[in-house]
Enzyme design. Structure first.
Site, mmCIF file in Angstrom:
data_model
loop_
_atom_site.group_PDB
_atom_site.id
_atom_site.type_symbol
_atom_site.label_atom_id
_atom_site.label_comp_id
_atom_site.label_asym_id
_atom_site.label_seq_id
_atom_site.Cartn_x
_atom_site.Cartn_y
_atom_site.Cartn_z
ATOM 1 N N SER A 150 -7.520 -5.567 -4.868
ATOM 2 C CA SER A 150 -8.558 -6.164 -4.027
ATOM 3 C C SER A 150 -9.899 -6.168 -4.757
ATOM 4 O O SER A 150 -10.089 -5.421 -5.737
ATOM 5 C CB SER A 150 -8.691 -5.398 -2.706
ATOM 6 N N SER A 151 -10.823 -6.969 -4.260
ATOM 7 C CA SER A 151 -12.152 -7.010 -4.885
ATOM 8 C C SER A 151 -12.859 -5.668 -4.723
ATOM 9 O O SER A 151 -13.837 -5.390 -5.411
ATOM 10 C CB SER A 151 -12.985 -8.162 -4.306
ATOM 11 N N GLU A 152 -12.360 -4.840 -3.824
ATOM 12 C CA GLU A 152 -12.948 -3.510 -3.607
ATOM 13 C C GLU A 152 -12.285 -2.441 -4.490
ATOM 14 O O GLU A 152 -12.827 -1.342 -4.640
ATOM 15 C CB GLU A 152 -12.797 -3.091 -2.137
ATOM 16 N N ASN A 153 -11.134 -2.747 -5.074
ATOM 17 C CA ASN A 153 -10.414 -1.738 -5.860
ATOM 18 C C ASN A 153 -11.097 -1.373 -7.178
ATOM 19 O O ASN A 153 -10.732 -0.380 -7.817
ATOM 20 C CB ASN A 153 -8.966 -2.165 -6.114
ATOM 21 N N ASP B 32 0.820 -1.212 0.000
ATOM 22 C CA ASP B 32 0.000 0.000 0.000
ATOM 23 C C ASP B 32 0.858 1.269 0.000
ATOM 24 O O ASP B 32 1.958 1.277 0.551
ATOM 25 C CB ASP B 32 -0.918 -0.024 1.235
ATOM 26 N N TRP C 190 2.557 8.055 -2.656
ATOM 27 C CA TRP C 190 3.943 8.286 -3.096
ATOM 28 C C TRP C 190 3.936 9.204 -4.324
ATOM 29 O O TRP C 190 4.708 10.171 -4.408
ATOM 30 C CB TRP C 190 4.610 6.941 -3.427
ATOM 31 N N ASN D 11 1.158 3.424 -2.984
ATOM 32 C CA ASN D 11 1.615 3.864 -4.309
ATOM 33 C C ASN D 11 1.037 5.233 -4.676
ATOM 34 O O ASN D 11 1.740 6.095 -5.219
ATOM 35 C CB ASN D 11 1.167 2.874 -5.391
ATOM 36 N N ARG E 158 -4.684 -1.894 8.922
ATOM 37 C CA ARG E 158 -5.881 -2.710 8.694
ATOM 38 C C ARG E 158 -5.589 -3.831 7.709
ATOM 39 O O ARG E 158 -4.593 -3.811 6.993
ATOM 40 C CB ARG E 158 -7.060 -1.852 8.238
HETATM 41 C C1 IPE Z 1 -5.425 -2.839 -0.109
HETATM 42 O O1 IPE Z 1 -5.067 -1.506 -0.232
HETATM 43 C C2 IPE Z 1 -5.386 -3.531 -1.434
HETATM 44 C C3 IPE Z 1 -4.069 -3.603 -2.086
HETATM 45 C C4 IPE Z 1 -2.931 -3.203 -1.599
HETATM 46 C C5 IPE Z 1 -4.086 -4.210 -3.381
HETATM 47 P P1 IPE Z 1 -6.155 -0.363 -0.343
HETATM 48 O O2 IPE Z 1 -5.417 0.897 -0.452
HETATM 49 O O3 IPE Z 1 -7.119 -0.669 -1.409
HETATM 50 O O4 IPE Z 1 -6.897 -0.488 1.072
HETATM 51 P P2 IPE Z 1 -7.881 0.540 1.785
HETATM 52 O O5 IPE Z 1 -8.962 0.857 0.807
HETATM 53 O O6 IPE Z 1 -7.091 1.744 2.163
HETATM 54 O O7 IPE Z 1 -8.372 -0.193 2.986
HETATM 55 C C1 IPE Z 2 -1.800 0.148 -3.289
HETATM 56 O O1 IPE Z 2 -1.503 1.510 -3.319
HETATM 57 C C2 IPE Z 2 -1.912 -0.450 -4.656
HETATM 58 C C3 IPE Z 2 -3.273 -0.856 -5.047
HETATM 59 C C4 IPE Z 2 -4.344 -0.797 -4.293
HETATM 60 C C5 IPE Z 2 -3.435 -1.353 -6.392
HETATM 61 P P1 IPE Z 2 -2.661 2.560 -3.276
HETATM 62 O O2 IPE Z 2 -3.056 2.897 -4.671
HETATM 63 O O3 IPE Z 2 -3.769 2.110 -2.406
HETATM 64 O O4 IPE Z 2 -1.910 3.796 -2.624
HETATM 65 P P2 IPE Z 2 -2.535 4.853 -1.643
HETATM 66 O O5 IPE Z 2 -3.107 4.111 -0.480
HETATM 67 O O6 IPE Z 2 -3.586 5.598 -2.404
HETATM 68 O O7 IPE Z 2 -1.386 5.714 -1.273
HETATM 69 MG MG MG Z 3 -4.157 2.400 -0.439
#
Ligand code: IPE
Ligand code: IPE
Ligand code: MG
Length: 242
Positions: free
Chosen positions: A57-60, A12, A17, A14, A186
């Site tokens: 994730s399935s929520e992404n 998590d 960053w 990216n 989490r």
């Molecule tokens: C969890 O990260 C899923 C992955 C790293 C692929 P998220 O950034 O989606 O999690 P939440 O939404 O902050 O809980």
């Molecule tokens: C995790 O990084 C990668 C994926 C969920 C694909 P994020 O994209 O969630 O990065 P933040 O949490 O927005 O910084």
């Molecule tokens: Mg994230």
């Protein structure tokens, strides 16, 4: 130093960053792939048996359309680019999650890399993509329920070991070390069942900056922990009168 057999990572941070550098979020994901490549190599060199990376994730799917489609193209190109190197390092890559939601192009690439590395005897690499811990528990329950209905499995024989084996991680040991980068504390619907006794490690380091040294710090922290699994400390350390 005790090296964890199975390491599971929520990669998590990216987006943050990239944002901090006034770059598009997708640039952060590109850098994230580089981190993943380094961590895969470092884990394999350290003798880790299994590495599970949470990639999507399935929520992404709820994210903006251009981010989701950018991530999908990134998965395809990363697979194309890395397949040969994984094979060379004897890493056996498999995807866990509901891949039916992906484009046929991505599904084909996944199948291709899984096929190419199927006979590799080194580290197991599980990529969790369109994965959800609740989905995994549900699909395992459905599989076992179907076996009960067909008479293949007696209800009384549906125990923890059988349930565990029906999960998408059924043939790897349960995770010893859970790492989440990016500062959140989490699980975000990652390996809900499997993490029951994992050691949890959280770091504020954003995933694009997580490198081999960060991994070694996490491993050193893990090595200092006493895993009691419900027992007393004396029982575990083998002290007299435990
Ligand atoms: C969890 O990260 C899923 C992955 C790293 C692929 P998220 O950034 O989606 O999690 P939440 O939404 O902050 O809980
Ligand atoms: C995790 O990084 C990668 C994926 C969920 C694909 P994020 O994209 O969630 O990065 P933040 O949490 O927005 O910084
Ligand atoms: Mg994230």
């Amino acid at each position: 130093m005790t090296v964890p057999r199975h390491v599971a990572i929520v990669m998590d941070g990216n987006g943050r960053w990239a944002k901090a550098r006034f770059l598009p979020r997708l640039m952060g994901h590109h850098r994230g792939v580089e981190s993943a490549r380094k961590v895969i190599r470092a884990c394999s060199d350290a003798g880790v048996e299994c590495l599970t990376l949470f990639a999507f994730s399935s929520e992404n799917w709820k994210r903006p359309e251009d981010e989701v489609s950018g991530l999908m193209s990134l998965f395809v190109s990363a697979l194309e680019r890395e397949a040969a190197a994984l094979q060379r390092h004897q890493v056996r890559m498999q995807f866990i999650g509901d891949r039916s939601a992906f484009s046929t192009e991505l599904q084909d690439k996944i199948a291709q890399v899984e096929g190419m590395t199927a006979a590799c005897g080194g580290m197991r690499l599980l990529i969790a993509a369109n994965y959800g811990g609740r989905w995994d528990i549900l699909q395992a329950a459905q599989t076992l329920a179907a076996q009960v209905v067909s008479g293949e499995l007696a209800l009384a024989d549906m125990d923890e070991a059988r349930f565990d084996a029906a999960l998408s991680t059924g043939d790897v040991p349960t995770p010893d070390l859970f790492i989440r980068t990016g500062g959140e504390r989490r699980i975000s619907n990652f390996l809900m069942w499997q993490l029951a006794y994992a050691e949890l490690y959280f770091t504020d380091t954003l995933w694009p900056e997580f490198d081999e040294a960060s991994l070694q710090t996490a491993f050193a922290d893990f090595a200092r922990r006493q895993r009691r699994f419900g027992m007393t400390g004396d029982q575990v350390s083998g002290a007299k009168n435990a």
